[in-house]
Design a protein around this motif. Sequence first.
Motif, PDB file in Angstrom:
ATOM      1  N   ALA A  37       1.827 -10.006 -52.344  1.00  0.00           N
ATOM      2  CA  ALA A  37       2.265  -9.957 -53.645  1.00  0.00           C
ATOM      3  C   ALA A  37       3.223  -8.794 -53.850  1.00  0.00           C
ATOM      4  N   ASN A  38       3.486  -7.953 -52.845  1.00  0.00           N
ATOM      5  CA  ASN A  38       4.358  -6.736 -52.841  1.00  0.00           C
ATOM      6  C   ASN A  38       3.833  -5.881 -53.802  1.00  0.00           C
ATOM      7  N   GLU A  39       2.693  -5.856 -53.898  1.00  0.00           N
ATOM      8  CA  GLU A  39       2.061  -4.822 -54.746  1.00  0.00           C
ATOM      9  C   GLU A  39       1.751  -3.350 -53.960  1.00  0.00           C
ATOM     10  N   ASN A  40       1.339  -2.383 -54.747  1.00  0.00           N
ATOM     11  CA  ASN A  40       1.393  -1.069 -53.956  1.00  0.00           C
ATOM     12  C   ASN A  40      -0.253  -1.220 -53.565  1.00  0.00           C
ATOM     13  N   SER A  41      -0.311  -1.397 -52.114  1.00  0.00           N
ATOM     14  CA  SER A  41      -1.595  -1.344 -51.610  1.00  0.00           C
ATOM     15  C   SER A  41      -2.642  -0.052 -51.902  1.00  0.00           C
TER      16      SER A  41
END
Length: 352
Positions: A37-41
Motif C-alpha cells: 500500500a506504499n505506506e511508510n514501513s
Amino acid sequence: MNKFDLNKLIRPNVLEMLPYSSARDEFEGEASVFLDANENSLGSSIEGEYNRYPDPRQTPLRNEFAKLKGIKPEQIFFGNGSDEAIDLLFRAFCEPKKDRALIFPPTYGMYKVQANINETPVDEINLNPDFTLPIDKIEQVINPNVKLMFICSPNNPTGNLIAKDKIIRIIENFRGLVIVDEAYIDFAPSDASMISEIENYPNLVVLQTFSKAWGLAGLRLGMAFAQKELIDTLCKIKYPYNVNQLTQDAVLQAVLNPTLKNEMVATILEQRTQLIAALNIIDAVKYIYPTDANFVLAQIKNATEIYKKLIAKGIVVRNRSNVALCNDCLRITIGTAAENKALINELTVLTK
Ligand SMILES: Cc1ncc(COP(=O)(O)O)c(C=O)c1O
C-alpha cells in the motif's frame, strides 16, 4: 407496498460503476510483511502507530456496535459524521437536476445544503405549528420525482419526536427512501428509535451520530442503518478510508464501555428539567417547546436583542428567529449545571 427494488432507485452510473479496490480490500488475512500500500514501513512521525491505512470496513468497531444496537454488522454504514451519510445518499440516489428531495422545515440545515451541492431540487412542506408532521398534506402534494425524504426525530431545532406511526405510514406509502435522522435519539425515551424497523422496510434509513450523547463530536463519526443492499451502495461510493484509525480505536473503547455516556445522558436530562423550570420563571420567556433532545427551543420576547446581549456577556445560544415557525425563538443547548446557571442569571437580568 409493491415489491421494493432498490436498484431502480440507485443512479444508473452508481449502479454500473466498479468501486475502488484498495490494498486492504484485495488482501485480507494474516501476513507479516506488508509491501502492498506504499505506506511508510518504518513507522509514524509521531508517537503511536498510524503508518498503516485504517480498516476500510471498520470491522471490530462495526461488530461491537452491531451488538450494542441489536442489528447485523452489515446493516451499519460508518461515515465522517452523519453528514457524510447524508451527502452519500444524495450522490447515490439523486440524479442532479432531476430527482428531488423533500424536507419539513424548520429542520436541520444540512439536508438542503447537501441537496444544493448535488443540484437536487428541494421541496419543502412546513411542519404543523405544533411541529408535528403534516401527513395529509405530504400525501396530497408529493412530487413523483422525490427520491429522498428527510424526517428529523427528535427534530432540530424544535426538539420534539415525530410520531412513529406517522413515519411508518409514510414509509409504507412512499416509493423513495425515508431517512429518519436520530442524531438526538439518546435523549428521548428508549423505545423512540426507528432502528428496529429497518428489518421491515427496505426504504428506511436511520441516521445516528457519536457527536451528541457520546460526547465525541471532535472525532467525527456518524452512521446510517439500513438493510444490507442499501448499506452496500453507500460503501461502494464512500472514500475507501473514510474513518481514520484514531477515531476507530477511540470509539471502539467507548462502545465497549458505554457507562460514562449513559451517566452523561442522565445528567443532561436532569439539567434539562432544571433549566426548563428556571426558564419558566422568567417573564420574558413566552413559551418553551416540549423537547426530547439535549436542547430546548424557547420563545422569548425580543429574542434577537437578547441573543446579542447574551453574546456580549460571553454566552452563545442559537438564534432561530428567522427560521420558519420559530419567530422570536432561541435554541439553547443543555450545558453543565454552572453554564445553565450562568445563562439563567444573565437572562434574568437582561429581561428585567
Ligand atoms: C439533526 C442533525 N443531524 C446530523 C447532525 C450532524 O451530525 P454529525 O456530527 O454526525 O455530522 C446534526 C448536528 O448538529 C444534527 O443536528
